[in-house]
Design a protein around this motif. Structure first.
Motif, PDB file in Angstrom:
ATOM      1  N   ASN A  93       0.829  -1.213   0.000  1.00 24.42           N
ATOM      2  CA  ASN A  93       0.000   0.000   0.000  1.00 24.42           C
ATOM      3  C   ASN A  93       0.859   1.256   0.000  1.00 24.42           C
ATOM      4  OD1 ASN A  93      -2.535  -1.193  -0.099  1.00 24.42           O
ATOM      5  ND2 ASN A  93      -2.718  -1.350   2.121  1.00 24.42           N
ATOM      6  N   ALA A  94       1.908   1.256   0.823  1.00 21.71           N
ATOM      7  CA  ALA A  94       2.747   2.451   0.940  1.00 21.71           C
ATOM      8  C   ALA A  94       3.467   2.749  -0.370  1.00 21.71           C
ATOM      9  CB  ALA A  94       3.755   2.268   2.075  1.00 21.71           C
ATOM     10  N   VAL A  95       4.061   1.729  -0.988  1.00 23.11           N
ATOM     11  CA  VAL A  95       4.837   1.949  -2.209  1.00 23.11           C
ATOM     12  C   VAL A  95       3.908   2.275  -3.380  1.00 23.11           C
ATOM     13  CG1 VAL A  95       6.588   1.006  -3.748  1.00 23.11           C
ATOM     14  CG2 VAL A  95       6.586   0.362  -1.349  1.00 23.11           C
ATOM     15  N   THR A  96       2.783   1.590  -3.478  1.00 19.11           N
ATOM     16  CA  THR A  96       1.836   1.849  -4.563  1.00 19.11           C
ATOM     17  C   THR A  96       1.217   3.232  -4.432  1.00 19.11           C
ATOM     18  OG1 THR A  96       1.347  -0.519  -4.685  1.00 19.11           O
ATOM     19  CG2 THR A  96      -0.203   0.955  -5.770  1.00 19.11           C
ATOM     20  N   ALA A 122      -3.288   6.864  -3.549  1.00 17.51           N
ATOM     21  CA  ALA A 122      -3.938   6.081  -2.499  1.00 17.51           C
ATOM     22  C   ALA A 122      -5.139   5.305  -3.029  1.00 17.51           C
ATOM     23  CB  ALA A 122      -4.369   7.001  -1.352  1.00 17.51           C
ATOM     24  N   GLU A 123      -5.867   5.890  -3.973  1.00 23.45           N
ATOM     25  CA  GLU A 123      -7.057   5.217  -4.505  1.00 23.45           C
ATOM     26  C   GLU A 123      -6.684   3.936  -5.235  1.00 23.45           C
ATOM     27  OE1 GLU A 123     -10.663   6.263  -7.634  1.00 23.45           O
ATOM     28  OE2 GLU A 123      -9.775   7.900  -6.454  1.00 23.45           O
ATOM     29  N   ALA A 124      -5.610   3.995  -6.046  1.00 24.12           N
ATOM     30  CA  ALA A 124      -5.157   2.798  -6.767  1.00 24.12           C
ATOM     31  C   ALA A 124      -4.666   1.730  -5.798  1.00 24.12           C
ATOM     32  CB  ALA A 124      -4.042   3.167  -7.746  1.00 24.12           C
ATOM     33  N   ALA A 125      -3.987   2.142  -4.737  1.00 23.96           N
ATOM     34  CA  ALA A 125      -3.504   1.180  -3.739  1.00 23.96           C
ATOM     35  C   ALA A 125      -4.668   0.496  -3.040  1.00 23.96           C
ATOM     36  CB  ALA A 125      -2.606   1.872  -2.726  1.00 23.96           C
TER      37      ALA A 125
END
Length: 416
Positions: A305-308, A314-317
């Motif tokens: 989540n952090a890297v993405t 944030a929405e894509a993660a």
């Protein structure tokens, strides 16, 4: 080492594991404390996107800016015409000017999520070394720059020595690469007051050349800082997945696939990667990295989540995590999986299962797909398949078809 940095940037570099070597730790640290320090990293345009292997350098530029420095992103429009021979077994294929220009346009997309560009004192700038390399006068360059280089010393650098020790030829074209990279540092110092070149530890020889040349020609003090070359604890190269390169551009590698890459890193790498590729506090990275058993899976989700989020938002993660949980925990299909769309004309004679796995990115080649099927690692709609000769027609795609490789990689096949 026992040195305790005074500057925020060097403290971050040490605490988070970015440092392999530096030409002068203390002098660089003191220069960082004095004011805005411009630093650069060069990226040759050998493909239309950078991959995860370059992300450690991009994060160094991000931290430089966050700590009050000025990042300079140098695009190698000139040096790409030669190709960096460092630690390569053979000469890189030569690209045309049009190919290089197209690659640069693609690579540019990777930087805006990480650094802020603009005209302010700490805003990043992007420059192309073709601006000065393309205009060089050969005789003048040899007289003014070439005389500062010792061939004996150049041959002693490990990046060149390893090639020659294997009795693999090094062309005169490639041998010039380290001189041109050194000249880049000199030119960036002249134009932008650049004081720091960063890069992977495989660039150490090239960086030292640039530091020495700039000192010899201008007399000013400049610095080099390298990061470690990373491999995963299971031996895989950083930036490579089972289906190929982990590209940073979303059109080549979807945000879901990117999330999955980080979700599936080896357990032993979680803490280290959190420090390098996220901005979570170091203590939290250490805590998550120390988790074992089933708890390490939640730590990997935090990492993914952090890297993405940094690259894709944030929405894509969140969408990638939701899809993963639906697929893995609930047995669903998920609407964010990589998708292969087949047109009816392609299905007139049916399409082979081997081809589908390759097109979906779940196998690197037909041979790889056949091996996956033979070993029982391939599924269609959650059912193991063992026949690599299976073919599918339009009737099989009334509903989306789910392909699975191993336990964690999935894709959909739909009718267009």
């Amino acid at each position: 080492m026992n040195y305790h940095p005074k500057s925020d940037f060097m403290r971050v570099m040490f605490e988070r594991g970015f440092v392999a070597d530096c030409t002068d730790y203390q002098a660089l640290d003191e220069a960082l404390v004095k004011g805005v320090l411009p630093g650069y990293i060069g990226f040759d345009a050998t493909a239309t996107s950078l991959h995860v292997g370059s992300l450690i350098q991009i994060m160094m530029l991000r931290w430089l800016q966050k700590c009050g420095g000025k990042p300079i992103v140098l695009m190698g429009g000139g040096t790409t015409k030669i190709g960096d021979p460092s630690f390569r077994a053979d000469e890189r294929p030569l690209l045309t000017d049009a190919q290089i220009a197209s690659n640069i346009e693609g690579i540019k997309k990777a930087f805006s999520p990480y650094v802020r560009f603009g005209d302010g004192p700490t805003d990043a700038i992007m420059v192309n070394n073709a601006e000065w390399l393309d205009a060089l006068n050969y005789i003048g360059f040899l007289r003014d720059i070439g005389r500062h280089f010792s061939v004996n010393r150049m041959l002693s650098f490990e990046s060149v020595k390893s090639r020659l020790d294997r009795e693999q030829s090094l062309s005169f074209l490639e041998f010039n690469y380290m001189i041109l990279q050194a000249y880049d540092f000199l030119e960036l110092h002249r134009r932008y007051g650049c004081l720091l070149q960063m890069g992977g530890s495989d660039q150490w020889g090239n960086i030292v050349n640039g530091v020495d040349l700039t000192r010899r020609v201008i007399g000013g003090e400049v610095f080099g800082l390298t990061s470690p070359l990373l491999a995963m604890s299971d031996g895989r190269k950083m930036g490579k997945s089972q289906s190929g390169a982990v590209w940073l551009n979303g059109d080549l590698f979807s945000s879901y696939e990117f999330w999955q890459f980080w979700r599936n890193v080896p357990d032993a790498d979680v803490g280290r990667f959190l420090k390098l590729y996220s901005e979570l506090p170091v203590a939290e990275c250490d805590r998550l990295g120390a988790l074992g058993g089933s708890e390490v899976n939640e730590a990997k989700i935090v990492l993914a989540n952090a890297v993405t989020t940094l690259l894709h938002g944030a929405e894509a993660a969140a969408a990638a995590e939701a899809t993963a949980r639906e697929v893995f925990e609930k047995g669903g299909i998920g609407d964010n999986l990589p998708t292969v769309t087949l047109e009816p004309a392609e299905l007139a004679d049916g399409v082979g299962i081997v081809q589908l796995f390759v097109r979906a990115g779940l196998a690197a080649s037909g041979k790889d797909a056949k091996r996956l099927i033979a070993e029982g690692g391939a599924k269609v709609n959650d059912e193991i398949i063992t026949d690599s000769g299976l073919r599918y027609g339009a009737g099989h795609l009334a509903e989306p078809m789910k392909l699975t490789a191993g336990k964690k990689r999935h894709a959909l096949v739909v009718l267009g």
